[in-house]
Write a protein that holds these residues in place. Structure first.
Motif, mmCIF file in Angstrom:
data_model
loop_
_atom_site.group_PDB
_atom_site.id
_atom_site.type_symbol
_atom_site.label_atom_id
_atom_site.label_comp_id
_atom_site.label_asym_id
_atom_site.label_seq_id
_atom_site.Cartn_x
_atom_site.Cartn_y
_atom_site.Cartn_z
ATOM 1 N N ASP A 1 -3.131 -3.203 -8.579
ATOM 2 C CA ASP A 1 -3.582 -4.863 -7.644
ATOM 3 C C ASP A 1 -4.311 -5.488 -7.714
ATOM 4 O O ASP A 1 -5.976 -4.505 -8.621
ATOM 5 C CB ASP A 1 -3.382 -4.489 -6.094
ATOM 6 N N GLY B 1 1.159 6.415 2.182
ATOM 7 C CA GLY B 1 0.480 5.280 2.091
ATOM 8 C C GLY B 1 1.372 4.245 2.789
ATOM 9 O O GLY B 1 2.494 4.744 4.059
ATOM 10 N N ALA C 1 -7.341 3.010 3.017
ATOM 11 C CA ALA C 1 -7.781 1.543 3.695
ATOM 12 C C ALA C 1 -8.982 1.728 4.750
ATOM 13 O O ALA C 1 -9.874 0.424 4.606
ATOM 14 C CB ALA C 1 -6.295 0.977 5.133
ATOM 15 N N SER D 1 -4.496 2.523 -4.796
ATOM 16 C CA SER D 1 -5.629 3.664 -4.270
ATOM 17 C C SER D 1 -5.142 5.015 -3.713
ATOM 18 O O SER D 1 -6.165 5.563 -4.422
ATOM 19 C CB SER D 1 -5.495 3.047 -2.264
ATOM 20 N N HIS E 1 -3.399 7.362 1.558
ATOM 21 C CA HIS E 1 -4.183 5.669 0.941
ATOM 22 C C HIS E 1 -5.364 5.117 1.806
ATOM 23 O O HIS E 1 -6.064 5.258 3.343
ATOM 24 C CB HIS E 1 -2.997 4.152 1.657
ATOM 25 N N GLY F 1 1.431 0.190 5.020
ATOM 26 C CA GLY F 1 1.162 -0.814 4.592
ATOM 27 C C GLY F 1 1.783 -2.648 5.038
ATOM 28 O O GLY F 1 2.742 -1.703 5.441
ATOM 29 N N ASN G 1 -10.057 -0.974 -0.673
ATOM 30 C CA ASN G 1 -8.930 -0.530 -0.103
ATOM 31 C C ASN G 1 -8.249 -1.576 -1.679
ATOM 32 O O ASN G 1 -8.282 -2.600 -1.922
ATOM 33 C CB ASN G 1 -8.263 -1.133 0.742
ATOM 34 N N THR G 2 -7.708 -0.665 -3.282
ATOM 35 C CA THR G 2 -6.676 -1.401 -3.878
ATOM 36 C C THR G 2 -5.603 -1.376 -3.768
ATOM 37 O O THR G 2 -4.895 -1.105 -4.517
ATOM 38 C CB THR G 2 -7.149 -0.689 -4.783
ATOM 39 N N THR G 3 -5.117 -1.378 -2.851
ATOM 40 C CA THR G 3 -3.750 -1.949 -2.207
ATOM 41 C C THR G 3 -2.444 -0.595 -2.799
ATOM 42 O O THR G 3 -3.151 0.710 -2.206
ATOM 43 C CB THR G 3 -2.720 -2.469 -2.394
ATOM 44 N N GLY G 4 -2.277 -1.497 -3.962
ATOM 45 C CA GLY G 4 -1.218 -0.094 -4.716
ATOM 46 C C GLY G 4 -1.631 0.641 -5.433
ATOM 47 O O GLY G 4 -1.454 2.322 -6.036
ATOM 48 N N CYS H 1 0.941 -1.309 0.350
ATOM 49 C CA CYS H 1 -0.198 -0.264 -0.389
ATOM 50 C C CYS H 1 0.881 1.375 0.002
ATOM 51 O O CYS H 1 0.387 2.557 -0.624
ATOM 52 C CB CYS H 1 -1.184 0.019 1.164
ATOM 53 N N PHE I 1 -11.467 -5.956 0.601
ATOM 54 C CA PHE I 1 -10.361 -5.268 -0.745
ATOM 55 C C PHE I 1 -11.049 -4.870 -1.883
ATOM 56 O O PHE I 1 -11.942 -5.830 -2.286
ATOM 57 C CB PHE I 1 -9.598 -6.394 -0.972
#
Ligand code: UT7
Length: 340
Positions: free
Chosen positions: A148, A325, A267, A301, A265, A327, A296-299, A120, A165
């Motif tokens: 992601d 960011g 989350a 977001s 980020h 995570g 939450n789309t991780t990288g 993240c 997610f």
């Protein structure tokens, strides 16, 4: 004597792009297999819907259209890109990199290509690297994609993670600038806390367990997924990350009153709102809450959230945005940027 190169005095984000998968997934659909409820998910995370990629739609399939949109909006051609960086944790082959495949797909083939794996924090790490490449003279235009496909690594029945997610890709083109466009990055890790978010088995362990089960007629193992100590990360994010964000503001010598946007980020809305409260952001600062319908789309977001604020006209070009960011790792990075 070795002759060295110097790049542009400054760098900035020139344009963004986004790819949100077509399929919208409601909390009700999540609860078809998860022991939870729409009400619980809304109140504890703020999430109402998220997007899931189609079967067979890979991180490269998601990255390419976001990348093409960012390059086109920057007024560039793919051939103008010198470096492609893809921040991802869900590229399912060990080689070549997602960056190499994305570059080939969009016609940026001659560019140098590499992936960056800080979950993240991937996009904000990538902004730091791109800034240094441009200022150091190693690249003039950098294409940075955060992408992601979390549905590949999440157990849909896990109450600790399944509801938050989603899948997606966000991109930015970063290039030379006459004026400062990217402030100093405050980054680091709490690597001793890596067990707060990790994959339950490696691919080789999984392969060996499948082999063993086939030999012995035993039960085949479950596909490796991520497991998360949600409340632990929640506390870390709220208490430690506000301090990191504050340091990024101090390093850039930017006051909260000068910010146009806060893009952390994505989350959990409760984390975003707690951080905003601790940073004492004035009312006029737009707070990105893309998580509500992107999950939450991780990288992806942060670039997705940034792209949305720009596309919807919630911020104007040239405004200052605070990015952070955080995570798995646990890793984090933050900086102030000028919006494209
Ligand atoms: O992006 C990567 C980094 N990850 C993050 O930033 C995630 C950060 N963490 C979070 O967003 C939150 O911790 C979660 C959304 C994962 C969980 O929310 P929480 O408010 O921390 O819930 P909790 O785990 O403390 O559980 C509270 C209650 C418990 O019930 P009792 O003991 O109070 O009766 C849980 O059993 O909620 C229950 N619960 C659930 N109920 C329905 C836990 N998960 C669920 C669920 N559905 N999915």
């Amino acid at each position: 004597m070795i002759s060295t190169r110097r790049g542009s005095e400054h760098a900035r984000i020139l344009a963004t792009g986004a790819r949100r998968p077509d399929r919208v997934v409601t909390n009700e659909e999540i609860c078809e297999v998860l022991d939870s409820s729409d009400e619980w998910i809304r109140t504890r995370t703020g999430i109402v819907t998220r997007r899931f990629a189609a079967p067979g739609e890979t991180v490269v399939d998601l990255a390419a259209p976001a990348a093409e949109q960012a390059v086109q909006r920057a007024g560039l051609a793919a051939g103008d890109i010198d470096a492609v960086i893809v921040a991802t944790s869900t590229h399912m082959v060990s080689m070549p990199s997602a960056a190499a495949l994305t570059a080939a797909r969009i016609g940026a083939g001659p560019a140098t290509t590499f992936d960056l794996s800080t979950a993240c924090a991937g996009f904000t790490h990538g902004v730091a690297v791109a800034n240094d490449l441009i200022r150091g003279g190693s690249a003039r235009h950098v294409l940075l994609v955060g992408v992601d496909r979390m549905t590949d690594v999440v157990d849909p029945t896990d109450r600790g993670s399944a509801m938050i997610f989603g899948d997606g890709a966000g991109a930015a083109v970063i290039g030379p600038s006459d004026t400062p466009g990217i402030g100093p990055t405050i980054w680091g890790s709490d690597a001793d806390q890596w067990e707060a978010l990790y994959q339950t088995a490696s691919w080789t362990e999984y392969r060996d367990q499948v082999g063993q089960a086939r030999r012995t007629g035993g039960e085949e193992p479950d596909w490796p997924v991520i497991t998360m100590m949600g409340p632990k990360i929640f506390r870390w994010a709220v208490w430690e990350m506000a301090g990191v964000a504050r340091k990024a503001l101090e390093a850039a010598e930017v006051d909260v009153a000068d910010l146009a946007a806060f893009i952390p980020h994505q989350a959990n809305v409760r984390i975003i709102d707690q951080m905003a409260k601790q940073l004492k952001l004035p009312d006029q600062v737009v707070i990105a809450r893309d998580v509500i319908d992107a999950g939450n789309t991780t990288g992806a977001s942060i670039p997705l959230a940034m792209d949305r604020l720009i596309s919807e006209g919630q911020v104007t070009s040239g405004g200052l945005a605070l990015l952070i960011g955080f995570g798995a790792g646990l890793s984090f990075s933050a900086q102030v940027v000028r919006l494209p």
